[in-house]
Write an enzyme that holds these catalytic residues in place. Structure first.
Site, PDB file in Angstrom:
ATOM      1  CG  ASP A  12      -0.161  20.257   0.939  1.00 20.17           C
ATOM      2  OD1 ASP A  12       1.031  20.119   1.282  1.00 20.17           O
ATOM      3  OD2 ASP A  12      -0.780  21.312   1.145  1.00 20.17           O
ATOM      4  CB  SER A  13       0.377  19.288   5.400  1.00 21.71           C
ATOM      5  OG  SER A  13       0.547  20.601   4.891  1.00 21.71           O
ATOM      6  CB  CYS A  75       3.343  18.426   0.312  1.00 22.53           C
ATOM      7  SG  CYS A  75       4.087  18.926   1.878  1.00 22.53           S
ATOM      8  CD  GLU A 149      -4.023  24.617   5.830  1.00 20.56           C
ATOM      9  OE1 GLU A 149      -5.142  24.309   6.266  1.00 20.56           O
ATOM     10  OE2 GLU A 149      -3.493  24.044   4.855  1.00 20.56           O
ATOM     11  CB  CYS A 181       5.865  26.019   1.097  1.00 14.33           C
ATOM     12  SG  CYS A 181       4.382  25.602   2.062  1.00 14.33           S
ATOM     13  CG  HIS A 183       0.184  25.733   2.566  1.00 13.91           C
ATOM     14  ND1 HIS A 183       0.604  24.430   2.499  1.00 13.91           N
ATOM     15  CD2 HIS A 183      -0.951  25.737   3.316  1.00 13.91           C
ATOM     16  CE1 HIS A 183      -0.233  23.668   3.185  1.00 13.91           C
ATOM     17  NE2 HIS A 183      -1.185  24.446   3.687  1.00 13.91           N
TER      18      HIS A 183
HETATM   19  N1  DGL Z   1       2.454  22.631   1.602  1.00 17.67           N
HETATM   20  C1  DGL Z   1       3.576  22.061   2.243  1.00 17.67           C
HETATM   21  C2  DGL Z   1       4.839  22.200   1.366  1.00 17.67           C
HETATM   22  O1  DGL Z   1       4.760  22.372   0.170  1.00 17.67           O
HETATM   23  C3  DGL Z   1       3.941  22.437   3.644  1.00 17.67           C
HETATM   24  C4  DGL Z   1       2.984  22.941   4.634  1.00 17.67           C
HETATM   25  C5  DGL Z   1       3.229  22.380   6.036  1.00 17.67           C
HETATM   26  O2  DGL Z   1       4.155  22.829   6.740  1.00 17.67           O
HETATM   27  O3  DGL Z   1       2.472  21.495   6.384  1.00 17.67           O
HETATM   28  O4  DGL Z   1       5.935  22.086   1.877  1.00 17.67           O
END
Ligand code: DGL
Length: 258
Positions: A12-13, A75, A149, A181, A183
């Site tokens: 993931d990012s 992600c 984050e 997302c 996150h």
């Molecule tokens: N966790 C990522 C997702 O599921 C995105 C977060 C980011 O913008 O880096 O899309």
């Protein structure tokens, strides 16, 4: 020949994919995982499609070089831009969008669904396409990513920012919310407070079910009956990463520099 005893690569990012990793660790306790938080390139969701697609291919390639047997893109933004990696990878690659969209369609009674995702995921339209038989209210929520984050995720200030951003959804009717997302599971309390009484669909559980099918069909399930290991890496600072994940209760080694 792909070897079932190699690790599974998950990325993931940033910290969001850990919400998926947790489910994977619970469902596949004998598997070894390597998890990459691509902090040096975080956030993905406000970059262009070509920038993210390029980075996704790079990370996928690096995972393959490290000997993974299977890549799980934890992600949504990366999944929506993974066509090239999926086409060229010698090992299976699975993303989170298809299983999550399918699950949301199944559980929504009214077939009226709110999609909370990064700005780029909304723009790519993959969820909207997969859910074309439902009414989808998509809202770009990239502003949530730095909140997830951060270390004061549970503060009243974060809750107020989340509520304020979700205000525009109040005029619509829907019974189901997709956290499109990974996150956003970390902001679950704040989101559910702002939009109470909805069915919430996260990526972890539907993705783990899809992974189970692929592991079985491609005969890639770990053969060892011993407990697997999970190793965390970041392309950013391992120290910062460690401080960000005090909430993460799964067992793991690291975090290490990628
Ligand atoms: N966790 C990522 C997702 O599921 C995105 C977060 C980011 O913008 O880096 O899309």
């Amino acid at each position: 020949m792909n070897n079932p005893n190699r690790p599974i690569g998950v990325f993931d990012s940033g910290v969001g994919g850990l919400t998926v990793l947790k489910t994977l660790q619970a469902q596949f306790p004998n598997e070894d995982f390597i998890y990459l938080a691509d902090h040096a390139y975080c956030p993905y969701g406000i970059k262009s499609a070509s920038q993210v697609a390029h980075r996704v291919s790079e990370v996928g390639q690096q995972m393959i070089e490290r000997g993974v047997k299977f890549i799980i893109i934890a992600c949504n933004t990366a999944t929506a831009n993974a066509a090239e990696l999926m086409k060229t990878s010698p090992v299976p690659v699975i993303g989170v969008i298809e299983p999550t969209a399918k699950k949301a369609f199944e559980v929504s009674k009214d077939k009226k669904i709110a999609l909370l995702a990064t700005d780029l995921t909304v723009k790519m339209g993959s969820y909207q396409h997969l859910l074309r038989d439902a009414t989808v209210h998509a809202l770009g929520c990239s502003v949530f990513v730095p909140l997830a984050e951060g270390i004061d995720r549970d503060s009243s200030d974060t809750a107020a920012k989340v509520a304020n951003h979700l205000q525009s959804l109040k005029e619509f009717e829907f019974d189901t919310i997709i956290y499109g997302c990974t996150h956003f599971g970390l902001l679950d309390q704040a989101i559910q407070k702002a939009l109470p009484g909805k069915i919430v669909v996260e990526c972890g559980e539907p993705t783990a079910s899809a992974v189970a099918e692929i592991l079985t069909c491609s005969k890639l399930s770990q053969e060892m009956q011993t407990l697997g290991t999970t190793t965390l890496y970041t392309t950013g600072s391992p120290k910062v990463f460690k401080d960000q994940i005090t909430w993460y209760k799964g067992s793991f080694l690291g975090p290490y520099q990628w």
